[in-house]
Design a protein around this motif. Structure first.
Motif, mmCIF file in Angstrom:
data_model
loop_
_atom_site.group_PDB
_atom_site.id
_atom_site.type_symbol
_atom_site.label_atom_id
_atom_site.label_comp_id
_atom_site.label_asym_id
_atom_site.label_seq_id
_atom_site.Cartn_x
_atom_site.Cartn_y
_atom_site.Cartn_z
ATOM 1 N N LEU A 1 0.827 -1.205 0.000
ATOM 2 C CA LEU A 1 0.000 0.000 0.000
ATOM 3 C C LEU A 1 0.863 1.256 0.000
ATOM 4 O O LEU A 1 0.565 2.234 -0.702
ATOM 5 C CB LEU A 1 -0.922 -0.005 1.232
ATOM 6 C CG LEU A 1 -2.026 -1.067 1.237
ATOM 7 C CD1 LEU A 1 -2.758 -1.070 2.580
ATOM 8 C CD2 LEU A 1 -3.021 -0.839 0.108
ATOM 9 N N ASP A 2 1.932 1.242 0.789
ATOM 10 C CA ASP A 2 2.816 2.400 0.841
ATOM 11 C C ASP A 2 3.494 2.640 -0.505
ATOM 12 O O ASP A 2 3.680 3.782 -0.932
ATOM 13 C CB ASP A 2 3.870 2.192 1.933
ATOM 14 C CG ASP A 2 4.678 3.449 2.190
ATOM 15 O OD1 ASP A 2 4.083 4.457 2.635
ATOM 16 O OD2 ASP A 2 5.907 3.440 1.930
ATOM 17 N N HIS A 3 3.831 1.553 -1.210
ATOM 18 C CA HIS A 3 4.453 1.658 -2.533
ATOM 19 C C HIS A 3 3.537 2.405 -3.503
ATOM 20 O O HIS A 3 3.977 3.342 -4.196
ATOM 21 C CB HIS A 3 4.753 0.248 -3.066
ATOM 22 C CG HIS A 3 5.164 0.217 -4.503
ATOM 23 N ND1 HIS A 3 6.451 0.497 -4.928
ATOM 24 C CD2 HIS A 3 4.449 -0.057 -5.633
ATOM 25 C CE1 HIS A 3 6.513 0.393 -6.244
ATOM 26 N NE2 HIS A 3 5.311 0.047 -6.706
ATOM 27 N N TYR A 4 2.275 1.987 -3.550
ATOM 28 C CA TYR A 4 1.342 2.635 -4.480
ATOM 29 C C TYR A 4 0.925 4.015 -3.974
ATOM 30 O O TYR A 4 0.602 4.902 -4.785
ATOM 31 C CB TYR A 4 0.119 1.747 -4.700
ATOM 32 C CG TYR A 4 0.429 0.514 -5.508
ATOM 33 C CD1 TYR A 4 0.792 0.618 -6.851
ATOM 34 C CD2 TYR A 4 0.382 -0.760 -4.944
ATOM 35 C CE1 TYR A 4 1.100 -0.505 -7.598
ATOM 36 C CE2 TYR A 4 0.682 -1.888 -5.677
ATOM 37 C CZ TYR A 4 1.050 -1.753 -7.007
ATOM 38 O OH TYR A 4 1.359 -2.872 -7.750
ATOM 39 N N LEU A 5 0.953 4.211 -2.673
ATOM 40 C CA LEU A 5 0.625 5.520 -2.112
ATOM 41 C C LEU A 5 1.622 6.577 -2.575
ATOM 42 O O LEU A 5 1.240 7.704 -2.914
ATOM 43 C CB LEU A 5 0.611 5.434 -0.580
ATOM 44 C CG LEU A 5 0.229 6.706 0.182
ATOM 45 C CD1 LEU A 5 -1.220 7.093 -0.110
ATOM 46 C CD2 LEU A 5 0.420 6.512 1.680
ATOM 47 N N GLN A 6 2.904 6.224 -2.604
ATOM 48 C CA GLN A 6 3.937 7.164 -3.015
ATOM 49 C C GLN A 6 3.857 7.497 -4.506
ATOM 50 O O GLN A 6 4.419 8.495 -4.948
ATOM 51 C CB GLN A 6 5.325 6.590 -2.709
ATOM 52 C CG GLN A 6 5.566 6.266 -1.235
ATOM 53 C CD GLN A 6 5.300 7.453 -0.326
ATOM 54 O OE1 GLN A 6 5.660 8.585 -0.647
ATOM 55 N NE2 GLN A 6 4.658 7.195 0.819
ATOM 56 N N ARG A 7 3.174 6.665 -5.259
ATOM 57 C CA ARG A 7 3.104 6.855 -6.713
ATOM 58 C C ARG A 7 1.720 7.295 -7.178
ATOM 59 O O ARG A 7 1.417 7.244 -8.364
ATOM 60 C CB ARG A 7 3.492 5.544 -7.414
ATOM 61 C CG ARG A 7 4.965 5.231 -7.280
ATOM 62 C CD ARG A 7 5.257 3.758 -7.548
ATOM 63 N NE ARG A 7 6.692 3.471 -7.497
ATOM 64 C CZ ARG A 7 7.379 3.378 -6.355
ATOM 65 N NH1 ARG A 7 6.764 3.541 -5.182
ATOM 66 N NH2 ARG A 7 8.679 3.139 -6.392
ATOM 67 N N GLU B 1 -7.489 11.804 -5.718
ATOM 68 C CA GLU B 1 -8.420 10.952 -4.984
ATOM 69 C C GLU B 1 -7.817 9.586 -4.664
ATOM 70 O O GLU B 1 -8.033 9.034 -3.581
ATOM 71 C CB GLU B 1 -9.711 10.771 -5.790
ATOM 72 C CG GLU B 1 -10.551 12.025 -5.892
ATOM 73 C CD GLU B 1 -11.867 11.775 -6.603
ATOM 74 O OE1 GLU B 1 -12.140 10.593 -6.910
ATOM 75 O OE2 GLU B 1 -12.608 12.726 -6.835
ATOM 76 N N MET B 2 -7.064 9.026 -5.624
ATOM 77 C CA MET B 2 -6.472 7.717 -5.396
ATOM 78 C C MET B 2 -5.517 7.755 -4.205
ATOM 79 O O MET B 2 -5.469 6.811 -3.405
ATOM 80 C CB MET B 2 -5.741 7.242 -6.648
ATOM 81 C CG MET B 2 -5.443 5.768 -6.658
ATOM 82 S SD MET B 2 -6.953 4.770 -6.589
ATOM 83 C CE MET B 2 -7.781 5.309 -8.080
ATOM 84 N N HIS B 3 -4.772 8.823 -4.073
ATOM 85 C CA HIS B 3 -3.851 8.976 -2.950
ATOM 86 C C HIS B 3 -4.613 8.986 -1.625
ATOM 87 O O HIS B 3 -4.207 8.317 -0.655
ATOM 88 C CB HIS B 3 -3.042 10.273 -3.107
ATOM 89 C CG HIS B 3 -1.992 10.465 -2.065
ATOM 90 N ND1 HIS B 3 -0.713 9.949 -2.175
ATOM 91 C CD2 HIS B 3 -2.028 11.108 -0.858
ATOM 92 C CE1 HIS B 3 -0.019 10.257 -1.099
ATOM 93 N NE2 HIS B 3 -0.784 10.978 -0.289
ATOM 94 N N LYS B 4 -5.699 9.719 -1.583
ATOM 95 C CA LYS B 4 -6.487 9.804 -0.350
ATOM 96 C C LYS B 4 -7.142 8.466 -0.008
ATOM 97 O O LYS B 4 -7.242 8.098 1.164
ATOM 98 C CB LYS B 4 -7.536 10.903 -0.484
ATOM 99 C CG LYS B 4 -6.933 12.304 -0.573
ATOM 100 C CD LYS B 4 -8.004 13.376 -0.683
ATOM 101 C CE LYS B 4 -7.385 14.769 -0.741
ATOM 102 N NZ LYS B 4 -8.398 15.839 -0.845
ATOM 103 N N GLN B 5 -7.583 7.751 -1.037
ATOM 104 C CA GLN B 5 -8.187 6.445 -0.793
ATOM 105 C C GLN B 5 -7.174 5.483 -0.182
ATOM 106 O O GLN B 5 -7.449 4.819 0.828
ATOM 107 C CB GLN B 5 -8.736 5.875 -2.102
ATOM 108 C CG GLN B 5 -9.908 6.641 -2.670
ATOM 109 C CD GLN B 5 -10.238 6.211 -4.087
ATOM 110 O OE1 GLN B 5 -9.829 5.142 -4.523
ATOM 111 N NE2 GLN B 5 -10.976 7.045 -4.806
ATOM 112 N N LEU B 6 -6.000 5.390 -0.802
ATOM 113 C CA LEU B 6 -4.966 4.486 -0.310
ATOM 114 C C LEU B 6 -4.481 4.893 1.079
ATOM 115 O O LEU B 6 -4.172 4.031 1.910
ATOM 116 C CB LEU B 6 -3.794 4.450 -1.295
ATOM 117 C CG LEU B 6 -4.085 3.776 -2.642
ATOM 118 C CD1 LEU B 6 -2.918 3.959 -3.599
ATOM 119 C CD2 LEU B 6 -4.386 2.297 -2.455
ATOM 120 N N GLU B 7 -4.422 6.178 1.310
ATOM 121 C CA GLU B 7 -4.002 6.672 2.623
ATOM 122 C C GLU B 7 -4.983 6.230 3.704
ATOM 123 O O GLU B 7 -4.588 5.796 4.800
ATOM 124 C CB GLU B 7 -3.906 8.200 2.578
ATOM 125 C CG GLU B 7 -3.300 8.824 3.826
ATOM 126 C CD GLU B 7 -3.149 10.324 3.675
ATOM 127 O OE1 GLU B 7 -4.128 10.977 3.219
ATOM 128 O OE2 GLU B 7 -2.069 10.844 3.978
#
Length: 469
Positions: A267-273, A277-283
């Protein structure tokens, strides 16, 4: 402009021939009789013509047309405890499968499920249709189906999963497990349409505690699949993957397994990339996974609830409903609206013998509920739907018979479907039923118990892109 949008549409033909369908009544008694007993080709052409009536009519007239289908019980869903006509289409007796009737019926049912009033009709007789569709999808009793039929069934189930009772039935029939296994085996090769509706259906079902519990024995597999899907190039499916992850991580046993598998790093890998909205969802999902926040209890649906949560106000007819249709006619053969007009026009219109149910008439923080792909990106068939990996939509088949000179396939594999010779079957059946067509029709009244309401699934800071694209 709106005019340009219409010109890019999937071949809606606004010619007088297409609009002819609203100027006369169909003999539904004869039509339903032939759907059940006529030759294979006659039934294929009827299923196609009935579908085209919906996909090619002006949007403002679809509800009236759908109401007519429903009040005459086009698919003979009532009063049977099990829809025998549908069973005959999806599990044809004494016939090898895959069978062309499966795909033709699946396209029509998917089209009906695309409309709110169509879902009213399909759900009005309970969950019998869902059972037939799931049996075909799972391959019960050795049933085989081609790829397009499978896609159409998955999309239909996803649209019907907007209804609580249908979701519960799907969960009890093992659809969650089937979806996980299917994604595990095929998601890297799935078309956009298939992946969108498969992941959206899984998300809708996983809103229920019972579905989460069914995923516990499959926790390693389902987490592996969802982790892989986070990096898929088919980004339209990612919001549904996020929604499923959020629902499943609310289960302590699945979350514990996720920690053992190192999901936090993924999750952290995709969060950094990611961004927006996608960033907030993964966060938000990562915070839930780490235990920094508690799951929203309103996202857990009870199996005892009986809410009608189908609140989608927009109807969508995707291009895929009509594209790659293997049913073709030879030059001069009746098909489409001309077939219905010439062979199934009611000479003496109905006079108040049917009584439509009024319930069949359509009535920073995000609320996510059971939803259907593409509804917000392409609100009606008057707006082009995304076609990333799917073939471009074909133009509408002209009703002008002089412009067609194609033939039906003649083999049994999924790309070439067997069709029985048409010959003069239509004329023979017309003579047999002509005298009966003038009598008072047998009608079936439907009733629907939908209520208003929606379901909060989870909050991710801002709105999920509910619609792919």
């Amino acid at each position: 402009t709106s005019e340009e949008t219409v010109s890019l549409l999937t071949g809606i033909d606004h010619s007088p021939v297409t609009n002819l369908c609203m100027s006369y009544d169909l003999d539904f008694r004869k039509l339903k009789h032939h759907l059940a007993t006529a030759s294979i080709k006659t039934r294929l052409l009827l299923l196609q013509a009935l579908r085209w009536r919906i996909t090619r009519i002006a949007p403002e007239e679809r509800d009236i047309l759908m109401l007519t289908y429903a009040r005459h019980d086009l698919l003979s869903l009532h009063p049977h405890s099990e829809p025998t006509l549908m069973s005959g289409f999806f599990s044809p007796a004494h016939s090898a499968t895959p069978h062309p009737l499966q795909q033709a019926a699946a396209r029509l049912v998917n089209t009906l499920a695309s409309l709110h009033c169509g879902r009213d009709y399909l759900c009005s007789a309970g969950c019998g249709l869902v059972k037939v569709l799931v049996a075909c999808l799972r391959g019960d009793k050795g049933i085989k189906k081609d790829k397009i039929t499978s896609d159409m069934i998955i999309a239909t189930l996803q649209k019907l999963s907007l209804r609580h009772s249908q979701r519960i039935t799907m969960i009890e029939l093992g659809v969650v497990e089937w979806l996980v296994q299917s994604l595990s085996a095929e998601y890297t090769n799935m078309r956009t349409y298939t992946l969108e509706y498969t992941t959206a259906l899984l998300m809708n079902l996983c809103l229920h505690r019972q579905a989460k519990e069914r995923c516990v024995p499959l926790s390693k597999l389902v987490l592996k699949v969802l982790s892989g899907l986070l990096g898929t190039e088919l980004t339209h499916a990612v919001p549904y993957v996020n929604g499923t992850l959020y629902s499943l991580l609310a289960n302590p046993l699945i979350n514990q397994e996720a920690k053992k598998m190192g999901l936090c790093k993924v999750l952290d890998h995709y969060l950094q990339r990611s961004d927006g909205e996608m960033h907030k969802q993964l966060e938000y999902i990562l915070r839930l996974h780490r235990g920094d926040c508690q799951p929203d209890q309103s996202s857990v649906l009870s199996e005892e609830e009986n809410e009608g949560d189908d609140t989608e106000a927009v109807d969508l007819l995707e291009d895929e409903l009509d594209t790659e249709d293997p049913v073709r006619t030879s030059h001069g053969e009746l098909h489409g609206e001309q077939l219905l007009y010439q062979q199934y026009r009611l000479l003496f219109p109905y006079h108040g013998v049917v009584h439509p149910s009024s319930s069949l008439v359509p009535s920073g923080e995000v609320l996510v509920r059971p939803t259907t792909p593409r509804l917000h990106s392409s609100s009606t068939r008057d707006t082009p739907a995304p076609q990333e990996s799917s073939p471009p939509p074909t133009a509408a088949t002209s009703i002008d018979l002089s412009e067609e000179s194609v033939t039906l396939p003649t083999t049994h594999d999924s790309d070439n479907l067997v069709v029985e010779s048409f010959e003069s079957e239509q004329e023979k059946e017309e003579e047999e039923d002509q005298s009966e067509s003038c009598k008072s029709p047998v009608t079936a009244q439907t009733s629907v118990g939908d209520t208003e309401g929606g379901t909060i699934a989870y909050k991710l800071g801002q709105s999920l892109a509910i619609s792919p694209s």
